[in-house]
Design a protein around this motif. Structure first.
Motif, PDB file in Angstrom:
ATOM      1  N   GLU A 123       0.789  -1.229   0.000  1.00 53.76           N
ATOM      2  CA  GLU A 123       0.000   0.000   0.000  1.00 53.76           C
ATOM      3  C   GLU A 123       0.822   1.281   0.000  1.00 53.76           C
ATOM      4  O   GLU A 123       0.356   2.318  -0.455  1.00 53.76           O
ATOM      5  N   ILE A 124       2.022   1.235   0.543  1.00 55.29           N
ATOM      6  CA  ILE A 124       2.805   2.452   0.764  1.00 55.29           C
ATOM      7  C   ILE A 124       4.008   2.473  -0.179  1.00 55.29           C
ATOM      8  O   ILE A 124       4.896   1.608  -0.087  1.00 55.29           O
ATOM      9  N   PRO A 125       4.053   3.439  -1.092  1.00 57.96           N
ATOM     10  CA  PRO A 125       5.131   3.445  -2.090  1.00 57.96           C
ATOM     11  C   PRO A 125       6.530   3.550  -1.493  1.00 57.96           C
ATOM     12  O   PRO A 125       7.464   2.931  -2.000  1.00 57.96           O
ATOM     13  N   GLN A 126       6.687   4.287  -0.405  1.00 59.03           N
ATOM     14  CA  GLN A 126       8.018   4.430   0.192  1.00 59.03           C
ATOM     15  C   GLN A 126       8.539   3.087   0.698  1.00 59.03           C
ATOM     16  O   GLN A 126       9.723   2.799   0.595  1.00 59.03           O
ATOM     17  N   ASN A 127       7.653   2.264   1.281  1.00 59.91           N
ATOM     18  CA  ASN A 127       8.080   0.938   1.728  1.00 59.91           C
ATOM     19  C   ASN A 127       8.553   0.098   0.553  1.00 59.91           C
ATOM     20  O   ASN A 127       9.599  -0.553   0.610  1.00 59.91           O
TER      21      ASN A 127
ATOM     22  N   GLY B   3       9.640   1.116  -2.318  1.00 59.89           N
ATOM     23  CA  GLY B   3      10.900   1.682  -2.806  1.00 59.89           C
ATOM     24  C   GLY B   3      12.083   1.245  -1.954  1.00 59.89           C
ATOM     25  O   GLY B   3      13.142   0.879  -2.474  1.00 59.89           O
ATOM     26  N   ASN B   4      11.917   1.269  -0.633  1.00 60.02           N
ATOM     27  CA  ASN B   4      12.990   0.822   0.262  1.00 60.02           C
ATOM     28  C   ASN B   4      13.284  -0.661   0.068  1.00 60.02           C
ATOM     29  O   ASN B   4      14.438  -1.092   0.104  1.00 60.02           O
ATOM     30  N   ILE B   5      12.239  -1.447  -0.131  1.00 55.43           N
ATOM     31  CA  ILE B   5      12.415  -2.884  -0.351  1.00 55.43           C
ATOM     32  C   ILE B   5      13.124  -3.119  -1.681  1.00 55.43           C
ATOM     33  O   ILE B   5      13.990  -3.992  -1.781  1.00 55.43           O
ATOM     34  N   ALA B   6      12.786  -2.344  -2.696  1.00 54.39           N
ATOM     35  CA  ALA B   6      13.484  -2.448  -3.984  1.00 54.39           C
ATOM     36  C   ALA B   6      14.969  -2.162  -3.805  1.00 54.39           C
ATOM     37  O   ALA B   6      15.822  -2.831  -4.411  1.00 54.39           O
ATOM     38  N   ARG B   7      15.286  -1.211  -2.966  1.00 54.74           N
ATOM     39  CA  ARG B   7      16.700  -0.891  -2.715  1.00 54.74           C
ATOM     40  C   ARG B   7      17.399  -2.052  -2.012  1.00 54.74           C
ATOM     41  O   ARG B   7      18.534  -2.403  -2.352  1.00 54.74           O
ATOM     42  N   THR B   8      16.718  -2.689  -1.062  1.00 51.72           N
ATOM     43  CA  THR B   8      17.268  -3.882  -0.407  1.00 51.72           C
ATOM     44  C   THR B   8      17.485  -4.989  -1.433  1.00 51.72           C
ATOM     45  O   THR B   8      18.512  -5.670  -1.425  1.00 51.72           O
ATOM     46  N   CYS B   9      16.523  -5.173  -2.323  1.00 54.85           N
ATOM     47  CA  CYS B   9      16.652  -6.190  -3.377  1.00 54.85           C
ATOM     48  C   CYS B   9      17.842  -5.883  -4.278  1.00 54.85           C
ATOM     49  O   CYS B   9      18.608  -6.786  -4.642  1.00 54.85           O
ATOM     50  N   ALA B  10      18.021  -4.628  -4.638  1.00 56.96           N
ATOM     51  CA  ALA B  10      19.142  -4.236  -5.493  1.00 56.96           C
ATOM     52  C   ALA B  10      20.476  -4.538  -4.811  1.00 56.96           C
ATOM     53  O   ALA B  10      21.409  -5.022  -5.447  1.00 56.96           O
ATOM     54  N   ALA B  11      20.563  -4.290  -3.530  1.00 60.89           N
ATOM     55  CA  ALA B  11      21.814  -4.478  -2.796  1.00 60.89           C
ATOM     56  C   ALA B  11      22.128  -5.946  -2.524  1.00 60.89           C
ATOM     57  O   ALA B  11      23.282  -6.291  -2.260  1.00 60.89           O
ATOM     58  N   THR B  12      21.115  -6.795  -2.615  1.00 59.90           N
ATOM     59  CA  THR B  12      21.306  -8.204  -2.241  1.00 59.90           C
ATOM     60  C   THR B  12      21.079  -9.193  -3.375  1.00 59.90           C
ATOM     61  O   THR B  12      21.265 -10.387  -3.190  1.00 59.90           O
TER      62      THR B  12
END
Length: 166
Positions: A10-14, A16-25
């Motif tokens: 529901e929350i775009p910021q969450n 986006g943060n998860i996408a960043r975690t995925c990118a880093a891992t």
């Protein structure tokens, strides 16, 4: 490494943060509709910064579509505050699916009942309702990576740019 599944985020910021975690891992990101935002939302892109090109994102019409597309041998781990077993008791393997529900309600009860044996929780104080979704994903991903000796990740990370004095 893993497939991160967000069911009806529901929350775009969450996200986006998860996408960043995925990118880093090196994790793939699966988004299950309906989404509480547009993929092109400025907030979503800002939270993910410039990491979107490093993430494989797949949008699914339903969770059943995710399940059907997964390898037959893939393991699913459903994260819920209602599980009797802690996430540290689960064995995470490369290619596993880590499934998280929407911020306001979590995963549907019917889905949890159907996959009871695969449900895990992140322990926390009883009077606390839940962790933030992006924090929960990070906790789960890094436990899985720890169990797999951080396979595919740099040992030095960004530290190679620093000059340490002894």
């Amino acid at each position: 490494m893993f497939h991160i599944v967000l069911v009806e985020p529901e929350i775009p910021q969450n996200t986006g943060n998860i996408a960043r975690t995925c990118a880093a891992t090196g994790c793939a990101l699966h988004l299950v509709k309906p989404l509480g935002f547009e993929i092109s939302d400025k907030q979503l892109k800002r939270a993910g910064l410039d990491y979107w090109n490093l993430v494989k994102v797949t949008v699914h019409e339903s969770f059943d579509e995710v399940f059907a597309a997964a390898d037959k041998d893939a393991c699913f781990h459903f994260f819920t505050t209602k599980a009797p077993r802690a996430y540290t008791e689960a064995a995470f393997c490369e290619g596993d699916y880590l499934v998280f529900g929407k911020e306001t309600r979590g995963l549907d009860e019917e889905l949890l009942v159907r996959h009871r044996e695969e449900c895990v929780r992140i322990p926390m104080r009883e009077e606390s309702r839940s962790l933030n979704l992006s924090n929960s994903v990070a906790v789960a991903v890094f436990e899985g990576l720890r169990q797999n000796s951080f396979k595919g990740l740099s040992e030095s990370g960004s530290l190679h740019r620093l000059h340490w004095d002894s």
